[in-house]
Design an enzyme around this catalytic site. Structure first.
Site, PDB file in Angstrom:
ATOM      1  N   PHE A 164       0.826  -1.213   0.000  1.00  9.65           N
ATOM      2  CA  PHE A 164       0.000   0.000   0.000  1.00  9.65           C
ATOM      3  C   PHE A 164       0.865   1.269   0.000  1.00  9.65           C
ATOM      4  CE2 PHE A 164      -2.932  -2.886   2.408  1.00  9.65           C
ATOM      5  CZ  PHE A 164      -4.053  -2.736   1.628  1.00  9.65           C
ATOM      6  N   SER A 207      -5.243   1.923  -9.063  1.00 14.40           N
ATOM      7  CA  SER A 207      -6.317   2.908  -8.917  1.00 14.40           C
ATOM      8  C   SER A 207      -7.107   3.045 -10.206  1.00 14.40           C
ATOM      9  CB  SER A 207      -5.666   4.245  -8.562  1.00 14.40           C
ATOM     10  OG  SER A 207      -6.598   5.280  -8.683  1.00 14.40           O
ATOM     11  N   THR A 216      -7.737   5.672 -11.353  1.00 15.32           N
ATOM     12  CA  THR A 216      -7.059   6.801 -12.016  1.00 15.32           C
ATOM     13  C   THR A 216      -6.424   6.370 -13.330  1.00 15.32           C
ATOM     14  OG1 THR A 216      -6.388   7.404  -9.780  1.00 15.32           O
ATOM     15  CG2 THR A 216      -5.395   8.669 -11.543  1.00 15.32           C
ATOM     16  N   TYR A 264       1.005  11.244  -9.897  1.00 15.94           N
ATOM     17  CA  TYR A 264       0.402  10.160  -9.108  1.00 15.94           C
ATOM     18  C   TYR A 264      -0.166   9.079 -10.041  1.00 15.94           C
ATOM     19  CZ  TYR A 264      -2.891   7.484  -6.358  1.00 15.94           C
ATOM     20  OH  TYR A 264      -3.574   6.429  -5.786  1.00 15.94           O
ATOM     21  N   LYS A 309       0.970   4.933 -10.879  1.00 16.94           N
ATOM     22  CA  LYS A 309       0.118   3.728 -10.830  1.00 16.94           C
ATOM     23  C   LYS A 309       0.170   2.993 -12.172  1.00 16.94           C
ATOM     24  CE  LYS A 309      -1.077   4.180  -6.591  1.00 16.94           C
ATOM     25  NZ  LYS A 309      -0.432   3.327  -5.581  1.00 16.94           N
ATOM     26  N   ASN A 339      -8.913  16.569   0.086  1.00 19.82           N
ATOM     27  CA  ASN A 339      -9.122  16.619  -1.368  1.00 19.82           C
ATOM     28  C   ASN A 339     -10.337  15.807  -1.762  1.00 19.82           C
ATOM     29  OD1 ASN A 339      -6.743  18.024  -2.249  1.00 19.82           O
ATOM     30  ND2 ASN A 339      -5.605  16.209  -1.556  1.00 19.82           N
ATOM     31  N   THR A 382     -17.916  22.927  -1.320  1.00 27.50           N
ATOM     32  CA  THR A 382     -18.073  23.417  -2.689  1.00 27.50           C
ATOM     33  C   THR A 382     -18.240  22.215  -3.615  1.00 27.50           C
ATOM     34  OG1 THR A 382     -16.661  25.291  -2.187  1.00 27.50           O
ATOM     35  CG2 THR A 382     -17.015  24.806  -4.527  1.00 27.50           C
ATOM     36  N   ARG A 433     -19.146   9.119  -9.274  1.00 28.79           N
ATOM     37  CA  ARG A 433     -18.046   8.234  -8.856  1.00 28.79           C
ATOM     38  C   ARG A 433     -18.626   6.944  -8.287  1.00 28.79           C
ATOM     39  NH1 ARG A 433     -15.969  11.328 -11.403  1.00 28.79           N
ATOM     40  NH2 ARG A 433     -14.232  12.762 -11.033  1.00 28.79           N
ATOM     41  N   GLY A 493      -9.159  18.795 -14.454  1.00 26.94           N
ATOM     42  CA  GLY A 493      -8.684  17.420 -14.341  1.00 26.94           C
ATOM     43  C   GLY A 493      -9.725  16.444 -13.812  1.00 26.94           C
TER      44      GLY A 493
HETATM   45  N1  LIG Z   1      -7.523   6.337  -0.784  1.00 22.48           N
HETATM   46  C1  LIG Z   1      -7.764   6.369  -2.078  1.00 22.48           C
HETATM   47  O1  LIG Z   1      -8.630   7.120  -2.525  1.00 22.48           O
HETATM   48  C2  LIG Z   1      -7.000   5.478  -3.026  1.00 22.48           C
HETATM   49  C3  LIG Z   1      -7.546   5.199  -4.282  1.00 22.48           C
HETATM   50  C4  LIG Z   1      -6.830   4.373  -5.166  1.00 22.48           C
HETATM   51  C5  LIG Z   1      -5.602   3.871  -4.782  1.00 22.48           C
HETATM   52  N2  LIG Z   1      -5.083   4.164  -3.562  1.00 22.48           N
HETATM   53  C6  LIG Z   1      -3.764   3.625  -3.185  1.00 22.48           C
HETATM   54  O2  LIG Z   1      -3.924   2.781  -2.059  1.00 22.48           O
HETATM   55  C7  LIG Z   1      -2.757   2.831  -1.248  1.00 22.48           C
HETATM   56  C8  LIG Z   1      -3.149   3.153   0.182  1.00 22.48           C
HETATM   57  O3  LIG Z   1      -3.885   4.377   0.188  1.00 22.48           O
HETATM   58  P1  LIG Z   1      -4.443   5.023   1.522  1.00 22.48           P
HETATM   59  O4  LIG Z   1      -5.640   5.810   1.145  1.00 22.48           O
HETATM   60  O5  LIG Z   1      -4.527   4.000   2.563  1.00 22.48           O
HETATM   61  O6  LIG Z   1      -3.255   6.038   1.826  1.00 22.48           O
HETATM   62  P2  LIG Z   1      -2.573   6.443   3.227  1.00 22.48           P
HETATM   63  O7  LIG Z   1      -1.713   7.616   2.960  1.00 22.48           O
HETATM   64  O8  LIG Z   1      -3.594   6.528   4.290  1.00 22.48           O
HETATM   65  O9  LIG Z   1      -1.673   5.146   3.517  1.00 22.48           O
HETATM   66  C9  LIG Z   1      -0.394   4.979   2.965  1.00 22.48           C
HETATM   67  C10 LIG Z   1       0.520   4.593   4.109  1.00 22.48           C
HETATM   68  O10 LIG Z   1       1.825   4.344   3.569  1.00 22.48           O
HETATM   69  C11 LIG Z   1       2.777   4.980   4.401  1.00 22.48           C
HETATM   70  N3  LIG Z   1       3.920   5.259   3.519  1.00 22.48           N
HETATM   71  C12 LIG Z   1       3.977   6.083   2.450  1.00 22.48           C
HETATM   72  N4  LIG Z   1       5.196   6.009   1.883  1.00 22.48           N
HETATM   73  C13 LIG Z   1       5.918   5.129   2.611  1.00 22.48           C
HETATM   74  C14 LIG Z   1       7.241   4.622   2.531  1.00 22.48           C
HETATM   75  N5  LIG Z   1       8.086   5.023   1.584  1.00 22.48           N
HETATM   76  N6  LIG Z   1       7.644   3.710   3.449  1.00 22.48           N
HETATM   77  C15 LIG Z   1       6.808   3.289   4.437  1.00 22.48           C
HETATM   78  N7  LIG Z   1       5.545   3.733   4.557  1.00 22.48           N
HETATM   79  C16 LIG Z   1       5.111   4.635   3.644  1.00 22.48           C
HETATM   80  C17 LIG Z   1       2.088   6.189   4.987  1.00 22.48           C
HETATM   81  O11 LIG Z   1       2.660   6.596   6.216  1.00 22.48           O
HETATM   82  C18 LIG Z   1       0.651   5.687   5.160  1.00 22.48           C
HETATM   83  O12 LIG Z   1       0.473   5.104   6.435  1.00 22.48           O
HETATM   84  C19 LIG Z   1      -1.828   3.857  -1.904  1.00 22.48           C
HETATM   85  O13 LIG Z   1      -0.920   3.162  -2.719  1.00 22.48           O
HETATM   86  C20 LIG Z   1      -2.773   4.679  -2.741  1.00 22.48           C
HETATM   87  O14 LIG Z   1      -2.116   5.267  -3.832  1.00 22.48           O
HETATM   88  C21 LIG Z   1      -5.764   4.947  -2.667  1.00 22.48           C
END
Ligand SMILES: NC(=O)c1ccc[n+]([C@@H]2O[C@H](COP(=O)([O-])OP(=O)(O)OC[C@H]3O[C@@H](n4cnc5c(N)ncnc54)[C@H](O)[C@@H]3O)[C@@H](O)[C@H]2O)c1
Length: 340
Positions: A86, A130, A132, A155, A159, A203, A221, A236, A302
């Protein structure tokens, strides 16, 4: 069928929003769990909350996944069966301002994980992708065959590149990978002990809605009401974070049970229902009895008009389907907001 209690899953970013819910589900299902998180976007107290919910303790390393030596030590200490990756930065807007930071964190962490998975006879990797990657799909719902469009942010690019790198590496490698393309994760755990912890002005719509209802923000908004949708606002596919967490368990099971049909698989993880921003506002007000002050603003550059998933492949092959509805998403988000 393998005995899951003997299996160890290493979860990077396991104290984050989706990671923490997934760690709870893994522990409850009987897996041994190792969490690696550098707390760049999470808080240490989430670890205690996970234990409180699951009544079991994962192993925790406060390390950066980009630090290959530190990660290598963890893989030496533990025999890992599956990695769920993650850890990444996730703000589209920030990635436009700081693209290099996003490429460094999201790609170096992935390359390290791929190397360690390959070197340590790990059975497979589950990767957070994602919706995305689809940008604004021409045809809806988006299936896994819907083509990628050129990413509009660093971003989104990380992905798309992440999935491409995984496909290449697994094609000559010895392990399996499953990329899950999440649609819009929302909601919180039913205990209201864990949930999303947005930093600064959110966001995403849901934390914006709950913070406005709570009085932390003056007004919501709505970015544009002249889209070609039922009420003019963007559509969405919102998915409850607990359903999403369970999709990761399904992916782990598929890897462990050696059911993958190819070295690298991808699945859409959504509900298949498209909901507009105004529908969310109305449903929030009806569910919580709170009035939500909002105004209509200009379109946000975007933003795609409408994106929702065809998740039938996940239903057929991962044997996973979303079960929680919009009301569950709103109730749990609101309960979580009220604890903050
Ligand atoms: N939340 C969304 O809307 C969404 C949608 C699609 C994909 N994602 C993907 O899902 C994954 C998790 O998302 P989330 O919403 O839980 O985000 P989040 O930011 O809550 O969780 C990510 C975690 O990774 C940790 N982290 C980041 N970089 C790190 C590193 N280099 N080493 C160790 N820890 C690290 C952060 O401290 C955080 O706890 C991400 O890859 C995100 O891109 C999220």
């Amino acid at each position: 069928m393998m005995n899951m209690t003997e299996k160890t899953v290493l979860v990077t970013g396991g104290l984050g929003y989706i990671g923490s819910h997934t760690v709870v589900e893994l522990l409850v299902a009987g897996y041994q769990v190792i969490v690696v998180d550098n707390l760049s976007n999470s808080e240490r107290f989430i670890f205690d909350r996970i234990i409180k919910i699951a009544q079991k303790e994962p192993v925790f390393y406060q390390d950066d996944v980009c630090d290959l030596a530190a990660m290598s030590n963890i893989f030496k200490k533990h025999q890992v069966d599956v990695v769920i990756h993650f850890a990444a930065f996730k703000s589209v807007g920030e990635s436009v301002e700081k693209p290099l930071l996003y490429y460094q964190n999201n790609l170096i962490s992935l390359l390290n994980i791929l190397q360690l998975v390959q070197e340590n006879s790990v059975e497979g990797l589950v990767f957070s992708s994602s919706a995305t990657v689809y940008g604004e799909p021409d045809v809806l719902p988006a299936t896994e065959e819907t083509p990628f469009i050129k990413a509009l942010s660093a971003y989104g690019s990380t992905k798309q590149m992440g999935e491409e790198i995984i496909e290449m590496v697994t094609s000559s490698g010895v392990f399996k990978a499953i990329s899950l393309r999440y649609f819009n994760p929302v909601g919180a755990h039913e205990t209201a002990l864990i949930g999303e912890l947005p930093k600064g002005i959110p966001n995403n719509l849901f934390p914006y809605v709950t913070q406005t209802a709570k009085g932390k923000l003056a007004m919501l908004t709505v970015f544009g009401d002249d889209y070609n949708t039922v009420d003019g606002t963007c559509v969405r596919d919102y998915i409850h974070v607990v359903d999403l967490a369970k999709a990761h368990l399904a992916a782990c099971r598929r890897i462990i049970n050696q059911e993958c049909q190819s070295a690298s698989e991808v699945y859409n993880i959504g509900t298949g229902n498209g909901t507009t921003v105004l529908e969310i506002i109305k449903q929030f007000e009806a569910t919580t009895d709170k009035l939500l002050p909002y105004k209509i603003g200009a379109r946000r550059p975007g933003d795609a008009e409408a994106v929702y998933a065809d998740s039938s492949k996940a239903e057929k092959e991962l044997l996973w389907k979303a079960t929680l509805n919009l009301k569950d998403m709103i109730q749990s988000s609101w309960a979580w907001e009220n604890t903050l």
